[in-house]
Design an enzyme around this catalytic site. Structure first.
Site, PDB file in Angstrom:
ATOM      1  N   HIS A 527      -1.611   2.289   0.884  1.00  8.72           N
ATOM      2  CA  HIS A 527      -1.242   3.474   0.164  1.00  8.72           C
ATOM      3  C   HIS A 527      -2.079   3.195  -1.227  1.00  8.72           C
ATOM      4  O   HIS A 527      -2.301   4.191  -1.924  1.00  8.72           O
ATOM      5  CB  HIS A 527       0.246   3.655   0.276  1.00  8.72           C
ATOM      6  CG  HIS A 527       0.858   2.729  -1.016  1.00  8.72           C
ATOM      7  ND1 HIS A 527       1.583   1.740  -0.428  1.00  8.72           N
ATOM      8  CD2 HIS A 527       0.838   2.648  -2.283  1.00  8.72           C
ATOM      9  CE1 HIS A 527       1.987   0.846  -1.363  1.00  8.72           C
ATOM     10  NE2 HIS A 527       1.664   1.654  -2.634  1.00  8.72           N
ATOM     11  N   ASP A 580       1.380   0.316   6.494  1.00  8.19           N
ATOM     12  CA  ASP A 580       0.955   0.129   5.151  1.00  8.19           C
ATOM     13  C   ASP A 580       0.278  -1.221   4.992  1.00  8.19           C
ATOM     14  O   ASP A 580       0.898  -2.191   4.332  1.00  8.19           O
ATOM     15  CB  ASP A 580       2.154   0.313   4.308  1.00  8.19           C
ATOM     16  CG  ASP A 580       1.783   0.703   2.735  1.00  8.19           C
ATOM     17  OD1 ASP A 580       0.352   0.863   2.633  1.00  8.19           O
ATOM     18  OD2 ASP A 580       2.539   0.677   1.933  1.00  8.19           O
ATOM     19  N   SER A 674       2.732  -2.724  -5.951  1.00  7.59           N
ATOM     20  CA  SER A 674       2.333  -2.392  -4.665  1.00  7.59           C
ATOM     21  C   SER A 674       0.940  -3.241  -3.846  1.00  7.59           C
ATOM     22  O   SER A 674       0.016  -3.531  -4.982  1.00  7.59           O
ATOM     23  CB  SER A 674       1.714  -0.947  -4.388  1.00  7.59           C
ATOM     24  OG  SER A 674       2.884  -0.149  -4.650  1.00  7.59           O
TER      25      SER A 674
END
Length: 724
Positions: A527, A580, A674
């Site tokens: 992402h 992901d 992230s």
């Protein structure tokens, strides 16, 4: 001088006898193998008596009338560090400068590399009334204390009873080695094997000997430390701090660093080095130690024996009103003050469980047998959350049954019987047998096709596959630098997480995290690399990677690399965050160093059990609405059971995801983290990449743990793309 009383072959005993501060002598006893029973005759009292008799009878005839021997002490030498007197190779002798000027010593060949198979000695002397200070500015020795090590002795002989410390490995500048002797002599013994490393550099000087370390502390607030802190405290020292406050007040003491570890120390009885408070001794390494006094006076005693010293302690004391010990906060029994909101939340925030006693459990909590309240979601999650295992009782299986990982019960006799009786094959995991050609989802497959049901066999320094393939490609998951435990710290130390990478997009600065898995490849979250209206995050040309970074503004020793290609998983779903994961190929390979090193990739069968403590790291937001961290942050989190994870996320978790964190909130990854690693290590073994920071609702919210991409489910795709 040497005296050979008996000639022959091994076994051989070395014994040192120490006279005044000026004279040292070695006596070597060579005992033939045929007379090995004579070893029992070599006791300290017998040898001491014989030596005293010899010195009395021989002094007059040998011209030693002016020498008077007042005492003789004996102790066995360390045979690894003893040198023959005729062996002058790698032997040095230094006298400290009386003016206090520092002398720089180093290992031979420093920093290019020390000689192999060497046995070096540095004899160090200082003036009477002084002690020796050794401050190592560089310490980089092979991390194998059996073959390569440096020992500092509190004497000029290498006797085991006078070892100050024995070290190997690589120490960062934030955790230097610094030691003091208790007298005016010291010995450095440096032993090497067949592999060369840069070695060491040390600053040698003399400082005045402590004439006393007892103190009376009368202010309402202050601190005290072990002698010479943060250097290692010296051997053979006793200190006492007497804290006195007004009669209507009491005393709170908190230790923010506590490390008194020693080989052979019993941490229950503390029979060597210890801190003593109110007749209770404390030793070892403690993540937290807090105490309160029963009156306005408190004595803190510190003792170190003749051998092995350590970092010591840093303590803070304060006076408080016993009628109102923690204004506006909860008062723990040990004197610590915490927020009232942290009481009865299922977590031991005080350190002594006093914040979790006498609680009235809420409707979403479970009442443990020991009186604690824990989240009801933790029932039957295979983790002893209560401490007395009461949360894992009555979970559907009786004593004659064994519970599969999917909660199904099977007869206990079917565990490890070679046949998978659980739908998830978990009954055949963690079994001692190795079967050839019969592989399941819970067995590790060796390169030769054999399968072992040993749990997590890869890189555990044990050969579980006949072909040894489980121990191949294991130059990963280690931290080259030696680190201390930092109490209450959230800032990572330099090189503490050497696989952590900061990804910078264009001029935006830090945007996402990543993990080093080889010199050419990083792994991150898909992402992070999606095309948006504002920018094309999928274009590799817009990214730079920063490896070895600690502070975002400190580029010293950082390796900056461009990105050659970005490969996101073809099944990545931007709505659900399933699959992901992304791989980044670097334009130029990394050069591994003390602060840049890959993390291990787990096998598909690797098990990270619920309740296991792992670490998430990154430069993400310091809070849900906070700012990005300037220094690399670390947080300890726990793996959450899949059933609980699915429940709190209302079914949003797929098999490619896992939960980690705390259901009570407070600790979590956040925006900017992230793509970074969730790193786990078991029993001091290598670190494995358990997960990749993926998504979550807010940051550190209650019942909203962090969601990570499950690396074991994505391992095969990584192998296909990279060959790793």
């Amino acid at each position: 001088m040497w005296s050979q009383l008996l000639f022959g072959s091994f076994p051989m005993i070395y014994i040192s006898c120490e006279g005044s501060t000026v004279a040292y002598c070695w006596i070597r006893f060579l005992i033939p193998n045929a007379n090995s029973s004579a070893l029992s005759l070599f006791t300290e009292s017998q040898i001491t008596g014989s030596l005293r008799g010899i010195t009395r009878s021989s002094a007059g005839s040998s011209g030693l009338e002016n020498i008077r021997i007042t005492s003789i002490s004996l102790s066995p030498a360390d045979p690894r560090t003893v040198k023959e007197p005729t062996d002058k190779s790698c032997a040095f002798s230094y006298y400290a400068d009386p003016s206090g000027k520092k002398i720089i010593l180093s290992s031979p060949g420093f920093p290019s590399g020390y000689p192999t198979n060497a046995r070096c000695q540095y004899l160090l002397r200082a003036e009477r009334g002084s002690v020796i200070s050794l401050a190592f500015t560089t310490f980089n020795i092979r991390d194998n204390c059996q073959d390569d090590f440096l020992t500092v002795f509190n004497s000029l002989s290498s006797d085991r009873g006078n070892i100050i410390t024995e070290q190997c490995g690589n120490r960062p500048p934030t955790n230097p080695l610094a030691v003091f002797s208790s007298g005016n002599v010291a010995l450095i013994a440096f032993i090497t094997s067949s592999i060369s490393y840069p070695g060491f550099q040390v600053v040698f000087s003399q400082v005045p000997k402590l004439t006393g370390c007892d103190q009376t502390l009368t202010s309402d607030l202050g601190n005290f430390t072990s002698p010479y802190y943060p250097s290692f405290y010296p051997p053979n020292i006793d200190c006492k701090w007497t804290i006195q406050v007004p009669s209507h007040l009491r005393i709170r003491v908190q230790f923010y660093m506590f490390r008194l570890k020693e080989p052979g120390m019993n941490h229950d009885t503390c029979n060597k080095d210890y801190v003593e408070i109110a007749s209770v001794k404390y030793c070892g390494e403690r993540s937290f130690l807090g105490l309160i006094s029963s009156g306005p006076t408190l004595e803190v005693k510190f003792h170190s024996d003749a051998s092995f010293t350590d970092k010591g302690f840093l303590a803070e004391y304060s006076a408080y009103d016993p009628q109102n010990p923690c204004p506006g906060q909860f008062a723990c029994s040990n004197g610590l003050c915490i927020s009232v909101s942290l009481t009865c939340d299922g977590w031991n925030d005080c350190g002594d469980l006093s914040d979790e006693r006498n609680c009235v459990c809420s409707s979403d909590q479970f009442h443990c047998d020991n009186g604690l309240c824990k989240p009801r979601l933790w029932l039957c999650d295979h983790s002893n959350d209560c401490g007395d295992n009461s949360d894992e009782k009555q979970c559907g299986c009786n004593s004659e049954q064994w519970k599969c990982n999917n909660e199904v019960c099977i007869p206990r006799i079917k565990k490890c019987d070679g046949q998978p009786d659980c739908a998830d094959f978990s009954d055949e995991a963690d079994c001692a047998n190795v079967t050839v050609g019969v592989c399941t989802d819970f067995t590790y497959q060796c390169k030769n096709g054999a399968c072992t049901s040993q749990v997590n066999p890869e890189c555990d320094q044990k050969r579980d596959c006949e072909d040894g393939s489980d121990e191949e490609s294991c130059n990963c998951g280690v931290r080259p630098y030696k680190h201390n435990r930092i109490v209450g710290g959230t800032d990572a130390d330099v090189g503490e997480w050497p696989w952590q990478v900061s990804l910078h997009f264009g001029r935006q600065g830090h945007t996402c995290g990543a993990s080093i898995i080889s010199k050419h490849w990083l792994v991150s979250a898909a992402h992070c690399f999606q095309r948006t209206r504002e920018a094309n995050y999928a274009d590799a040309r817009n990214w730079n990677t920063y490896s070895g970074l600690h502070g975002q503004r400190d580029m010293q020793n950082v390796q900056v690399r461009g990105v050659k290609s970005i490969t996101t998983h073809p099944l990545y779903n931007h709505n659900t965050f399933d699959y992901d994961i992304a791989l980044l190929e670097l334009k130029e390979p990394l050069v591994f160093s003390n602060i840049i090193h890959p993390i291990c990739l787990p096998a598909r069968t690797h098990i990270f059990p619920s309740g296991m403590s792992c670490w998430v790291t990154g430069w993400g937001l310091l809070g849900e609405n906070g700012q990005l961290a300037r220094m690399l942050q670390k947080a300890e989190v726990k793996i959450i059971n899949d059933t609980v994870c699915n429940s709190v996320t209302r079914g949003q978790v797929t098999p490619r995801m896992l939960c980690s964190g705390y259901l009570t909130g407070g600790v979590d990854a956040c925006q900017g983290d992230s793509g970074g690693p969730l790193a786990c290590s078991q029993n001091g073994g290598p670190w494995f990449l358990c997960g990749i920071v993926s998504w979550g609702e807010g940051c550190a919210r209650k019942n909203n743990p962090g969601i990570y991409s499950r690396m074991t489910e994505l391992r095969e795709w990584v192998k296909i793309q990279t060959g790793l």
